[in-house]
Write a protein that holds these residues in place. Sequence first.
Motif: not given
Length: 275
Positions: A25-34, A92-96
Motif C-alpha cells: 500500500v503506497h504513500g500519500g499522493w503517490m501510486n502503486g508504481r512506488a 505500507g509506506l507512510s499513508l499506507g
Amino acid sequence: MAELELADGTIWYETSGDGPPLVFVHGGWMNGRAWDPQVERFADDYRVVTLDVRGHGETGSTDPDEYSIGLFTDDLEALLSALDLERPTLCGLSLGSMVVQEYLDRHPDDTAGAILGGAVRSMPPIELPAGLKSFWSPLPALSMSLSVSGSKGTFRSMLSSIQATTGQRWLAVDPAVRAEAIEAVGDIPSTEFRKIFDALYRYDPPALTGVETPTLVVHGEQEAPLVKRQGRQIAAAVADGDQRELAGSGHLVNQDRPLAFNAIAADFLDRLPAA
C-alpha cells in the motif's frame, strides 16, 4: 492492471507472481508504481499485489466527498476478499502504513506479517487533543494554497516547510526519486489532494497493543525525528516488533535504498512462521 468495482468507485490493482500473498500500500499522493523495486524483487517467490488507493494513480477520483484511513482500509479488506488472499503479509509506506495499522487493529491475528516503511501514526506526528486538532486545522490554508498553486505547488510548499523544520532532505535523498514523487502529485486533482490530506489529518491511530502480528518498522536516516519516534512507538506497542534505520535515505526509504530495503524485508519474510 485490473479493476475492483465497489459501490462508490473502482479500485485499480495489479498482481504479479505466485506464492504467499505480499500486498503493498503506497504513500500519500503517490501510486502503486512506488513499489516497483519491491515487485521486481519479490514476484518470483510471492503473489505480489499493489493497488492505487482512492484519489491516487489509475483509481483516481471516487464518489465520497470525504476520505478516511478507515475507508482506505475497507477497500483493502474488499480487495483481499475479492482475490481470496488469506493471511497476507502487508507492506505500507507512510499513508499506507496507517492503512496497515488500521487493518492490524481490526484483524490482529489474521496477517502473517507487516512491514511499515516511513511509518507514521498521525499527521502532524505528535499527539494532539481532539479539540485542539480541530481548532488548529490547517485545512482552510491548504484549500487556499490548492486554489492558487494546485497540487504540485502545494506539495512543494509542504516539502519546503518540513525541510526547514528538520534540516534534512526528508522526502528523498535521491534527486530522481524526489522528482518522480513530485510528478506523481501533479497528476492528482486539487479536490482529491485535499480529501487525501484530510484523511491523514483526521486519523486517530489505534493503540495496537493487542496485535500479535510480527511487525517490522523501517525508517530512513533523514526521516523527521518525530516520525522516527512514532515508529519506535509502533514497534514497542505490538507483541513482536522491530525497528530499523537505513542510512542515506529519507521518507521514501524503499526507493532511496531499494536494495537495502529489499534485503531487510527478505530477511524479515524468511523469518516469519510458516502458515
